[in-house]
Design a protein around this motif. Structure first.
Motif, mmCIF file in Angstrom:
data_model
loop_
_atom_site.group_PDB
_atom_site.id
_atom_site.type_symbol
_atom_site.label_atom_id
_atom_site.label_comp_id
_atom_site.label_asym_id
_atom_site.label_seq_id
_atom_site.Cartn_x
_atom_site.Cartn_y
_atom_site.Cartn_z
ATOM 1 N N ILE B 102 34.242 35.842 -8.677
ATOM 2 C CA ILE B 102 35.532 35.283 -7.975
ATOM 3 C C ILE B 102 36.775 35.301 -8.216
ATOM 4 O O ILE B 102 37.734 35.715 -7.311
ATOM 5 N N GLY B 105 37.978 38.770 -7.434
ATOM 6 C CA GLY B 105 38.323 38.770 -5.728
ATOM 7 C C GLY B 105 39.588 38.057 -5.486
ATOM 8 O O GLY B 105 40.259 38.647 -4.910
ATOM 9 N N MET B 106 39.613 36.928 -6.156
ATOM 10 C CA MET B 106 40.994 36.348 -5.727
ATOM 11 C C MET B 106 42.170 36.959 -6.357
ATOM 12 O O MET B 106 43.107 37.185 -5.597
ATOM 13 N N VAL B 109 42.807 39.957 -3.914
ATOM 14 C CA VAL B 109 43.600 39.409 -2.656
ATOM 15 C C VAL B 109 44.932 39.077 -2.860
ATOM 16 O O VAL B 109 45.960 39.458 -2.095
ATOM 17 N N THR B 175 32.849 26.405 -12.517
ATOM 18 C CA THR B 175 33.436 27.820 -11.779
ATOM 19 C C THR B 175 34.851 27.159 -11.153
ATOM 20 O O THR B 175 35.783 27.998 -11.042
ATOM 21 N N TRP B 176 34.648 26.046 -10.344
ATOM 22 C CA TRP B 176 35.948 25.599 -9.877
ATOM 23 C C TRP B 176 37.067 25.628 -10.932
ATOM 24 O O TRP B 176 38.310 26.198 -10.450
ATOM 25 N N ALA B 179 37.456 29.554 -12.701
ATOM 26 C CA ALA B 179 37.624 31.071 -11.997
ATOM 27 C C ALA B 179 39.064 31.397 -11.568
ATOM 28 O O ALA B 179 39.466 32.578 -11.905
ATOM 29 N N PRO B 180 39.881 30.258 -11.091
ATOM 30 C CA PRO B 180 41.322 30.600 -11.058
ATOM 31 C C PRO B 180 42.092 31.151 -12.270
ATOM 32 O O PRO B 180 43.031 31.946 -12.182
ATOM 33 N N PHE B 181 41.646 30.906 -13.571
ATOM 34 C CA PHE B 181 42.290 31.255 -14.797
ATOM 35 C C PHE B 181 41.851 32.775 -14.899
ATOM 36 O O PHE B 181 42.522 33.485 -15.296
#
Lengths: 299, 310
Positions: B102, B105-106, B109, B175-176, B179-181
């Motif tokens: 994730i 992918g982020m 993008v 994961t929430w 994943a952004p980190f």
């Protein structure tokens, strides 16, 4: 300091050349897809937080209706957070004191060590740096057990020092790790010039490097503060009365508006109160925070 | 700043070699931090190891040698220990795979989007800034039987009531949160890849997939591996999420949860000390193998100027 908008943060030169390339290709399906995905990412990151905010505004009858916005918005939950049975004001104060002390202590020791590691040549330097990195590998539980015993013997349970001292174990290595990369990024000529002008190494550090390192030190302070503010495990063990608990522990142990309520709305309201200041800090200093977080990760 | 006479002598005797001068100063700059870390880490860890050689009980505790370790590894409590080890590694493996995919992918993008980068950076930082304890409470209610997740899925699952749903809930929450980190670290790695490399590949007729496999992945690999290493160390000591969401019930007690329960709830510091030593050894060995096998050089990444290895 202003909040950076999307347009400001892109590098203008890069953008114009890429946009030109895109225009030549006709309808930019690729970039439309990109923005759809971008919206999906924003949704992924923000939706749970939005849900927390919406739920915090719902009354106890509606709280499990799962509607996506509050039909009869109410601040009851916020009133309950600061109500008689929840000592949330104390918790906010405790968290602020603990996180501030941890930040000051970690930076006080970390700045000098990071400077030496980043800019001085000495034997055993890599051993020292390896030592700092290895300490960040320690599971908190490895120090929790003996420190709990020790602090219990000293009568320190429910005191600030019982939470501040163990926090240093992760805050100091974190601070050193980020500061090292900031010190490394400063021009090497700075000290050389200071030495030519007759400064000693120590004077060069205090008079030249330190003032110039203020932005990096500040960024490190934000990151260390947030990590200490968010700490839960140590605080959960060391604070056992509401008056001593920091916010993370207090929220996990909240009770509802009435004794028989599930504390759903109250916990959500408290979560919003704790998180909003962090989000404001993050929005204001996002560039600095990102540079601090990614420091060392990229060369 | 005080400099001892010994250091001054050395400085005089080796004037001209900057190294000796630096050495004296560096010693006094580094030693306070080393002393502090010795006090808050080395001292507790060593006293924990010593304590783990003694039994538990009231009053004078007997020396039991490695009995506590035997009890955890193949004795009376072996089932609990291995169950916790298993679930800790399960959480680690699953969350790292999800978060890497994730996050990557982020980042891809975000790296393509030129107008939305500020927005994405701000929103990616939100889950990172939310305290884990608050995230745990948030997801605990989302996974409540009457909560939003069941409502969205149209299901009636008691998420925190049995093993697999509890694990799913914890994995989703983790994961929430992180994943952004990972995305942030990987994005920083992507941004240093020069655009010209891609343009050259395009001119040579490389497809988007080939450009990803042969340019993006190899060049972003160092940043990605460091992100994975950080995540792995964090996931192996996961505590907040299982403690708050399930209280360690239904087979979700990670090693950290198990240690805290044995020490603080059951008041068995000797056995708890053995558990925490074992936890530390497991994490150390795992990290060591990861670094050895995949060649992540965290020291070098952190800015240590080591001679190039390999």
């Amino acid at each position: 300091m202003t909040i950076q908008t999307a347009a400001q943060t892109t590098r203008p030169g890069v953008r114009s050349s890429r946009d030109a390339a895109r225009m030549r290709r006709g309808i930019p399906w690729g970039s439309i897809g990109t923005y759809v995905l971008l919206a999906a990412i924003t949704f992924f990151c923000l939706a749970p937080f939005y849900w927390m905010f919406v739920t915090s505004l719902k009354g106890s009858n509606e709280i499990f209706d799962n509607s996506l916005w509050p039909i009869n918005p109410t601040l009851d939950n916020y009133a309950a957070v600061f109500g008689a049975q929840n000592t949330f004001v104390f918790a906010l104060r405790n968290s602020a004191i603990i996180a501030s002390c941890v930040t000051v202590i970690a930076l006080f020791f970390g700045v000098t060590a990071a400077y030496a590691i980043a800019r001085l040549e000495f034997r055993g330097k890599n051993v020292v740096l390896g030592l700092f990195l290895a300490t960040s590998m320690f599971p908190g539980v490895a120090i929790l057990t003996p420190l709990f015993q020790l602090f219990a013997d000293l009568g320190w349970i429910n005191t600030y020092q019982a939470m501040i001292i163990p926090d240093i174990s992760f805050a100091l290595p974190l601070g050193v790790y980020i500061l090292v990369s900031f010190f490394r990024a400063m021009p090497w000529e700075l000290e050389a010039a200071a030495l030519v002008d007759g400064c000693t190494r120590g004077q060069a550090f205090r008079r030249i490097i330190l003032p110039l390192a203020v932005p990096g030190v500040f960024t490190t302070a934000i990151l260390v503060f947030i990590s200490a503010w968010n700490e839960f495990m140590i605080a959960n063990a060391m604070s056992q009365t509401p008056a001593a608990q920091p916010v993370t522990v207090a929220i996990a142990q909240f009770t509802g508006i009435s004794q028989y309520d599930k504390p759903y709305g109250t916990q959500m309201a408290a979560g919003v109160i704790v998180t909003i200041p962090l989000i404001i800090i993050v929005l204001i200093f996002q560039r600095r925070i990102v540079s601090g977080l990614t420091a060392g990760g990229v060369k | 700043m005080s400099i001892s006479p010994r250091v001054l002598n050395r400085r005089r005797s080796r004037t001209g070699t900057g190294r000796a001068k630096d050495g004296g100063l560096a010693f006094w700059l580094v030693i306070p931090s080393v002393a502090v870390l010795t006090l808050v880490i080395a001292f507790p860890v060593i006293s924990s190891i010593i304590r783990s050689l003694f039994g538990d009980g009231i009053g004078e505790v007997p020396f039991v040698g490695l009995d506590n370790y035997a009890q955890a590894l193949w004795g009376y409590n072996a089932d609990d220990f291995w169950a916790s080890t298993g679930v800790t590694y399960l959480f680690t493996a699953v969350t790292i795979v999800l978060e890497t995919l994730i996050g990557l992918g982020m980042a891809l993008v975000a790296n393509r989007a030129f107008r939305g980068r500020g927005l994405i950076r701000a929103s990616v930082l939100v889950p990172w800034a939310v305290p884990t304890a608050v995230a745990a409470v948030l997801w605990k209610w989302a996974f409540d039987p009457q909560g939003i997740i069941n409502s969205l899925l149209g299901t009636d699952i008691i998420w925190t009531g049995s093993s697999v749903p509890s694990m799913i809930a914890i994995i989703v929450a983790d994961t929430w949160k992180t994943a952004p980190f990972v995305a942030l670290l990987v994005l920083a790695g992507l941004q240093v890849i020069p655009e010209e490399v891609y343009e050259a590949a395009k001119i040579d007729g490389a497809s988007a997939w080939k450009r990803f496999v042969f340019i993006t992945l190899p060049l972003v690999k160092p940043a990605l591996l460091v992100a994975v290493l950080f995540r792995m160390l964090d996931a192996l000591r996961m505590y907040d999420l299982p403690e708050i969401m399930t209280n360690g019930a239904n087979g979700t007690a990670t090693l950290s949860v198990l240690v805290v329960q044995s020490t603080l709830s059951q008041l068995k510091p000797g056995y708890g000390g053995a558990l925490s030593t074992l936890t530390f050894l497991l994490i150390f060995v795992t990290a060591y193998l990861f670094v050895r096998l995949l060649g992540v050089n965290a020291v070098e990444q952190a800015g240590g100027r080591k001679g190039k290895k390999q």
